[in-house]
Design an enzyme around this catalytic site. Structure first.
Site, PDB file in Angstrom:
ATOM      1  N   ASP A 192      -7.904  -5.341   0.021  1.00 45.07           N
ATOM      2  CA  ASP A 192      -8.354  -6.203  -1.084  1.00 45.07           C
ATOM      3  C   ASP A 192      -8.001  -7.661  -0.881  1.00 45.07           C
ATOM      4  O   ASP A 192      -8.463  -8.515  -1.648  1.00 45.07           O
ATOM      5  CB  ASP A 192      -7.746  -5.703  -2.404  1.00 45.07           C
ATOM      6  N   HIS A 203       0.861  -1.195   0.000  1.00 48.32           N
ATOM      7  CA  HIS A 203       0.000   0.000   0.000  1.00 48.32           C
ATOM      8  C   HIS A 203       0.887   1.230   0.000  1.00 48.32           C
ATOM      9  O   HIS A 203       1.953   1.248   0.620  1.00 48.32           O
ATOM     10  CB  HIS A 203      -0.905   0.020   1.244  1.00 48.32           C
TER      11      HIS A 203
HETATM   12  C1  SDX Z   1      -6.209   0.027  -2.900  1.00 50.09           C
HETATM   13  O1  SDX Z   1      -4.427   4.561  -2.053  1.00 50.09           O
HETATM   14  C2  SDX Z   1      -5.393   3.919  -1.441  1.00 50.09           C
HETATM   15  O2  SDX Z   1      -5.822   4.299  -0.367  1.00 50.09           O
HETATM   16  C3  SDX Z   1      -5.977   2.755  -2.183  1.00 50.09           C
HETATM   17  C4  SDX Z   1      -6.975   1.901  -1.418  1.00 50.09           C
HETATM   18  C5  SDX Z   1      -8.253   2.654  -1.166  1.00 50.09           C
HETATM   19  O3  SDX Z   1      -8.972   2.288  -0.239  1.00 50.09           O
HETATM   20  O4  SDX Z   1      -8.571   3.574  -1.985  1.00 50.09           O
HETATM   21  O5  SDX Z   1      -6.420   1.483  -0.183  1.00 50.09           O
HETATM   22  C6  SDX Z   1      -7.372   0.658  -2.222  1.00 50.09           C
HETATM   23  O6  SDX Z   1      -5.946   0.367  -4.020  1.00 50.09           O
HETATM   24  C7  SDX Z   1      -5.361  -0.947  -2.141  1.00 50.09           C
HETATM   25  C8  SDX Z   1      -4.141  -1.444  -2.963  1.00 50.09           C
HETATM   26  C9  SDX Z   1      -4.613  -2.567  -3.881  1.00 50.09           C
HETATM   27  N1  SDX Z   1      -3.526  -2.934  -4.836  1.00 50.09           N
HETATM   28  C10 SDX Z   1      -2.915  -4.105  -4.746  1.00 50.09           C
HETATM   29  O7  SDX Z   1      -3.072  -4.926  -3.838  1.00 50.09           O
HETATM   30  C11 SDX Z   1      -1.977  -4.386  -5.922  1.00 50.09           C
HETATM   31  C12 SDX Z   1      -0.633  -4.896  -5.391  1.00 50.09           C
HETATM   32  N2  SDX Z   1       0.035  -3.825  -4.680  1.00 50.09           N
HETATM   33  C13 SDX Z   1       1.010  -3.026  -5.421  1.00 50.09           C
HETATM   34  O8  SDX Z   1       0.673  -2.815  -6.762  1.00 50.09           O
HETATM   35  C14 SDX Z   1       1.477  -1.799  -4.653  1.00 50.09           C
HETATM   36  O9  SDX Z   1       1.744  -2.204  -3.384  1.00 50.09           O
HETATM   37  C15 SDX Z   1       0.584  -0.566  -4.587  1.00 50.09           C
HETATM   38  C16 SDX Z   1       0.190  -0.111  -5.943  1.00 50.09           C
HETATM   39  C17 SDX Z   1      -0.627  -0.855  -3.765  1.00 50.09           C
HETATM   40  C18 SDX Z   1       1.411   0.539  -3.904  1.00 50.09           C
HETATM   41  O10 SDX Z   1       2.412   0.863  -4.749  1.00 50.09           O
HETATM   42  P1  SDX Z   1       3.509   2.012  -4.383  1.00 50.09           P
HETATM   43  O11 SDX Z   1       3.168   2.705  -3.146  1.00 50.09           O
HETATM   44  O12 SDX Z   1       3.741   2.829  -5.605  1.00 50.09           O
HETATM   45  O13 SDX Z   1       4.754   1.183  -4.010  1.00 50.09           O
HETATM   46  P2  SDX Z   1       5.709   0.544  -5.053  1.00 50.09           P
HETATM   47  O14 SDX Z   1       4.906  -0.107  -6.142  1.00 50.09           O
HETATM   48  O15 SDX Z   1       6.733   1.533  -5.425  1.00 50.09           O
HETATM   49  O16 SDX Z   1       6.342  -0.632  -4.177  1.00 50.09           O
HETATM   50  C19 SDX Z   1       7.427  -0.372  -3.328  1.00 50.09           C
HETATM   51  C20 SDX Z   1       8.287  -1.623  -3.496  1.00 50.09           C
HETATM   52  C21 SDX Z   1       8.643  -1.917  -4.955  1.00 50.09           C
HETATM   53  O17 SDX Z   1       9.873  -2.591  -4.948  1.00 50.09           O
HETATM   54  P3  SDX Z   1      11.232  -1.696  -5.228  1.00 50.09           P
HETATM   55  O18 SDX Z   1      11.045  -1.026  -6.579  1.00 50.09           O
HETATM   56  O19 SDX Z   1      11.312  -0.698  -4.098  1.00 50.09           O
HETATM   57  O20 SDX Z   1      12.346  -2.716  -5.242  1.00 50.09           O
HETATM   58  O21 SDX Z   1       7.559  -2.775  -3.045  1.00 50.09           O
HETATM   59  C22 SDX Z   1       7.355  -3.666  -4.133  1.00 50.09           C
HETATM   60  C23 SDX Z   1       7.583  -2.892  -5.410  1.00 50.09           C
HETATM   61  O22 SDX Z   1       8.042  -3.742  -6.447  1.00 50.09           O
HETATM   62  N3  SDX Z   1       5.952  -4.119  -4.046  1.00 50.09           N
HETATM   63  C24 SDX Z   1       5.555  -5.373  -4.217  1.00 50.09           C
HETATM   64  C25 SDX Z   1       4.173  -5.342  -3.998  1.00 50.09           C
HETATM   65  N4  SDX Z   1       3.777  -4.095  -3.738  1.00 50.09           N
HETATM   66  C26 SDX Z   1       4.891  -3.346  -3.767  1.00 50.09           C
HETATM   67  N5  SDX Z   1       6.219  -6.520  -4.530  1.00 50.09           N
HETATM   68  C27 SDX Z   1       5.468  -7.629  -4.620  1.00 50.09           C
HETATM   69  N6  SDX Z   1       4.131  -7.705  -4.443  1.00 50.09           N
HETATM   70  C28 SDX Z   1       3.446  -6.568  -4.104  1.00 50.09           C
HETATM   71  N7  SDX Z   1       2.134  -6.623  -3.923  1.00 50.09           N
END
Ligand code: SDX
Length: 431
Positions: free
Chosen positions: A366, A308
């Site tokens: 989720d 998140h």
């Molecule tokens: C919702 O914003 C909100 O409030 C949203 C929400 C709401 O109520 O409105 O809470 C609802 O959207 C919840 C999130 C649902 N999405 C997912 O579950 C999809 C999987 N999660 C990721 O796509 C990600 O965690 C996000 C999109 C939720 C957050 O992304 P960020 O904050 O941009 O963080 P990032 O992608 O830059 O991740 C930081 C690191 C990265 O690695 P590095 O580049 O630092 O090496 O963590 C890794 C990412 O690759 N990472 C994951 C991961 N999520 C982040 N690696 C593996 N699996 C994951 N799920």
């Protein structure tokens, strides 16, 4: 209420410029950089807005490090237990929990708008039966602005209120109609003798051929799911609604824009993606290889339902969703549900893995919502539609707050241009 407590100094090319620092009621302070470009000729650069406060708001507060979520100051854990969804809608929109008279008036006003214009039915017939429900919702909700010319003046408080009530009241009807259209069953008219969530279950699962009474345990579970998804500060879809509203677009068009943004798998589409991921993993013995893929920089696979932007601790909604999952599966005698057991195992393994611990990746709202919605009989493709149904009140409350904010201006970010320098067009023969 914001108070200026101190200033921040930025020095660029030997020139120092001061900017006011404001404090809110709780949470991080902000540096007011509105005069930055005028004073320095430079922009800030913050793709994804990881360090940017786009507005002032008194609706929802999230402490990502502590894993806390407050709607108008009330902890989500208390609201999910002591209130129903319409009570929370009143709170988010008006800032206070309703007393009995206010609650009765509010629920009666919502009930008077649960039906949609009969012409709206024809919009569904333009879609293929297998159209994704979110495609239908984007189209139908946007089309509402063609039916309610009497409530499109966003500067008229009564228009804003009636548009808000119409959207809260009609979203369950519109979402249930999308489901019925997908499965080829007749639309069910709303029943105003039922509660908000019981009426939604009725429109989803009743048919003209048989008597249907919603299961009160399942109705309560659905109501709690709606509460947990109602609002969440300045997330992507809420920011989309605010940006659309900043141009003066009508509320129906703004909510349609929010639905479109929510559809993405990184946002509201994650619940559908998470259940598909669990079905693809299939068995606990295969969890390790998916965890490995999630950690592999060269693999775009992410563990859906984990991570998140704000929560660097357990999403408080995920805890409540897991409890609701237990309740529903027990009520339905599905406590041995293999997907739920797989989800529990996956969560346990991931939370012990260094990668997830270091990056503070915890289950989010989720992760369990797909399992409990599937148990409620909601098809996977409709999970995000339920999210949109719940989040409509959050979008409306945030849109309403923006319209009433004297600092509100049309949103118009700038850029760091990295394209071609100016050049002259050459005749086709010379290219
Ligand atoms: C919702 O914003 C909100 O409030 C949203 C929400 C709401 O109520 O409105 O809470 C609802 O959207 C919840 C999130 C649902 N999405 C997912 O579950 C999809 C999987 N999660 C990721 O796509 C990600 O965690 C996000 C999109 C939720 C957050 O992304 P960020 O904050 O941009 O963080 P990032 O992608 O830059 O991740 C930081 C690191 C990265 O690695 P590095 O580049 O630092 O090496 O963590 C890794 C990412 O690759 N990472 C994951 C991961 N999520 C982040 N690696 C593996 N699996 C994951 N799920």
């Amino acid at each position: 209420m914001t108070t200026q407590q101190r200033t921040a100094t930025l020095t660029i090319d030997g020139k120092s410029v001061d900017f006011p620092v404001y404090s809110g009621s709780i949470g991080p302070d902000v540096i007011d950089i509105r005069s930055l470009y005028g004073k320095t000729g430079t922009f800030t650069y913050d793709p994804g807005f990881q360090s940017t406060a786009a507005c002032k708001s008194s609706i929802t507060y999230i402490d990502g490090d502590k894993g806390e979520l407050l709607y108008r100051g009330y902890p989500i854990e208390q609201l999910a237990v002591h209130c129903d969804f319409l009570e929370v809608c009143y709170l988010l929109k008006n800032g206070e929990l309703p007393n009995q008279a206010q609650y009765d008036d509010w629920t009666n006003r919502v009930k008077r708008h649960t039906m949609v214009h009969e012409q709206l039915v024809r919009f569904y017939q333009g879609f293929r039966r297998d159209a994704h429900p979110m495609a239908i919702l984007v189209g139908v909700v946007g089309a509402l602005s063609a039916f309610y010319h009497d409530s499109l003046d966003i500067n008229n408080p009564e228009h804003r209120l009636v548009a808000a009530i119409r959207l809260i009241a009609k979203m369950p009807t519109i979402v249930a109609m999308a489901y019925k259209y997908n499965i080829g069953q007749p639309f069910m008219y709303p029943r105003n003798d039922l509660s908000y969530s019981a009426n939604f279950m009725h429109m989803m699962f009743a048919t003209p051929a048989e008597k249907y009474e919603p299961n009160p345990v399942l109705v309560r579970a659905l109501d709690r799911i709606l509460i947990l998804h109602a609002d969440h500060e300045q997330n992507a879809s809420t920011s989309t609604v605010r940006l659309s509203g900043s141009s003066g677009a009508n509320p129906f068009a703004c909510i349609a824009a929010g639905i479109a943004c929510l559809w993405g798998p990184a946002h509201g589409g994650a619940n559908e993606a998470c259940l598909k991921m669990l079905e693809e993993i299939g068995d606990v013995s295969r969890v390790g290889q998916y965890i490995k893929r999630a950690k592999d920089k060269n693999d775009s696979f992410k563990l859906m339902g984990f991570g998140h932007r704000v929560y660097k601790n357990y999403d408080p909604r995920a805890k409540l969703m897991r409890e609701t999952c237990h309740e529903v599966l027990n009520e339905l005698g599905l406590h041995d549900d293999p997907l739920f057991k797989l989800a529990i195992e996956l969560e346990k393994i991931a939370l012990e893995d260094d990668y997830f611990v270091e990056k503070k990746l915890y289950p989010n709202v989720d992760f369990y919502s797909g399992i409990v919605q599937r148990a409620l009989g909601i098809p996977t493709q409709l999970f995000t539609g339920i999210f949109a149904l719940a989040r409509t009140i959050g979008w409306i409350a945030q849109w309403h707050e923006m319209i009433g904010d004297p600092e509100n201006k049309i949103g118009r970010p700038r850029q760091l241009y990295v394209g071609a320098q100016q050049r002259d067009v050459q005749p086709m023969a010379n290219r």
